[in-house]
Design a protein around this motif. Structure first.
Motif, PDB file in Angstrom:
ATOM      1  N   PRO A  67      32.401  -9.737  35.903  1.00  0.00           N
ATOM      2  CA  PRO A  67      32.328 -11.204  35.985  1.00  0.00           C
ATOM      3  C   PRO A  67      31.153 -11.778  35.181  1.00  0.00           C
ATOM      4  O   PRO A  67      31.277 -12.836  34.555  1.00  0.00           O
ATOM      5  N   ASN A  68      30.025 -11.071  35.176  1.00  0.00           N
ATOM      6  CA  ASN A  68      28.871 -11.516  34.383  1.00  0.00           C
ATOM      7  C   ASN A  68      29.180 -11.441  32.889  1.00  0.00           C
ATOM      8  O   ASN A  68      28.837 -12.340  32.126  1.00  0.00           O
ATOM      9  N   TYR A  69      29.841 -10.345  32.466  1.00  0.00           N
ATOM     10  CA  TYR A  69      30.194 -10.210  31.058  1.00  0.00           C
ATOM     11  C   TYR A  69      31.231 -11.252  30.643  1.00  0.00           C
ATOM     12  O   TYR A  69      31.207 -11.704  29.507  1.00  0.00           O
ATOM     13  N   GLU A  70      32.110 -11.623  31.561  1.00  0.00           N
ATOM     14  CA  GLU A  70      33.085 -12.673  31.240  1.00  0.00           C
ATOM     15  C   GLU A  70      32.373 -14.010  31.019  1.00  0.00           C
ATOM     16  O   GLU A  70      32.676 -14.742  30.072  1.00  0.00           O
ATOM     17  N   TYR A  71      31.410 -14.302  31.877  1.00  0.00           N
ATOM     18  CA  TYR A  71      30.623 -15.529  31.725  1.00  0.00           C
ATOM     19  C   TYR A  71      29.880 -15.536  30.383  1.00  0.00           C
ATOM     20  O   TYR A  71      29.897 -16.527  29.647  1.00  0.00           O
ATOM     21  N   SER A 155      31.718  -0.689  33.871  1.00  0.00           N
ATOM     22  CA  SER A 155      30.910  -1.823  34.304  1.00  0.00           C
ATOM     23  C   SER A 155      29.806  -2.202  33.323  1.00  0.00           C
ATOM     24  O   SER A 155      29.628  -3.368  33.019  1.00  0.00           O
ATOM     25  N   GLY A 156      29.071  -1.241  32.833  1.00  0.00           N
ATOM     26  CA  GLY A 156      27.923  -1.522  31.959  1.00  0.00           C
ATOM     27  C   GLY A 156      28.311  -1.553  30.496  1.00  0.00           C
ATOM     28  O   GLY A 156      28.166  -0.554  29.793  1.00  0.00           O
ATOM     29  N   LEU A 157      28.809  -2.674  30.037  1.00  0.00           N
ATOM     30  CA  LEU A 157      29.339  -2.743  28.674  1.00  0.00           C
ATOM     31  C   LEU A 157      28.262  -2.568  27.609  1.00  0.00           C
ATOM     32  O   LEU A 157      28.486  -1.904  26.597  1.00  0.00           O
ATOM     33  N   ARG A 158      27.096  -3.148  27.817  1.00  0.00           N
ATOM     34  CA  ARG A 158      26.023  -2.992  26.812  1.00  0.00           C
ATOM     35  C   ARG A 158      25.607  -1.538  26.703  1.00  0.00           C
ATOM     36  O   ARG A 158      25.428  -1.014  25.605  1.00  0.00           O
TER      37      ARG A 158
END
Length: 199
Positions: A67-71, A155-158
């Protein structure tokens, strides 16, 4: 749970299946427990193909940080490149990661396409590295899914992007190419500030 079971079970079925190119250029399927399949089985390529599909097609509810990455993606994909580089109004993270989000946003502003693009960036370099030596493919798969980086992919895309770049950097280390190695490491550090620990 079924997709994760299939992620392990389906590659097992390909441990004794390989593709061999004949002298006339045609590929034939080689089945059985033999020397060719011990070195060239499709186990690892099948595993990473399924892993890519799981990451690319998963729901955005799978992964605590998605959700944070979508934002973040929704902000970056609608901004201009100058805003990405110089604005303090956007959510601030590593500049390389911001630019990567912006570039993906040029292709599509759909978050599902974003997850597919990120899956490609993170899985393909590691898959290429693993596919270079396919011996003991199933053992390598079991070890891979039991490492913490497997969970990070969801979860951790970066961090995942930095890991993918680490696989590329490793290739340059083996080839003793210092400049490309340093360039890849530099780019990786613009994706995730602690990625230098991967090297």
């Amino acid at each position: 749970m079924l997709p994760y079971v299939l992620l392990i079970v389906v590659p097992v079925l390909f441990c004794y299946v390989g593709l061999k190119q004949n002298d006339n250029g045609r590929k034939t399927v080689v089945i059985g427990k033999n020397g060719y399949n011990r070195v060239n089985s499709l186990c690892i390529p099948v595993f990473f193909t399924i892993l890519f599909l799981l990451l690319a097609l998963r729901s955005k509810e799978i992964g605590r940080d998605l959700p944070n990455y979508e934002y973040i993606f929704n902000q970056y994909c609608r901004a201009s490149l100058s805003e990405i580089l110089y604005s303090s109004n956007l959510y601030q993270t590593e500049k390389g990661f911001m630019v990567l989000n912006w570039l993906i946003g040029l292709i599509s502003k759909d978050f599902q396409w974003y997850m597919a693009a990120m899956a490609a960036v993170t899985v393909i370099p590691v898959a290429k590295l693993y596919a270079e030596d396919r011996r003991h493919g199933f053992l390598k798969i079991i070890l891979y899914v039991n490492m913490s980086i497997f969970v990070v992919l969801f979860s951790g895309l970066r961090q995942s992007v930095a890991i993918g770049m680490g696989a590329i950097a490793y290739k340059y280390v083996r080839e003793q190419k210092l400049i490309p190695f340093l360039a890849v490491c530099g780019i990786a550090m613009t994706m995730h500030h602690s990625s230098f620990m991967l090297f």
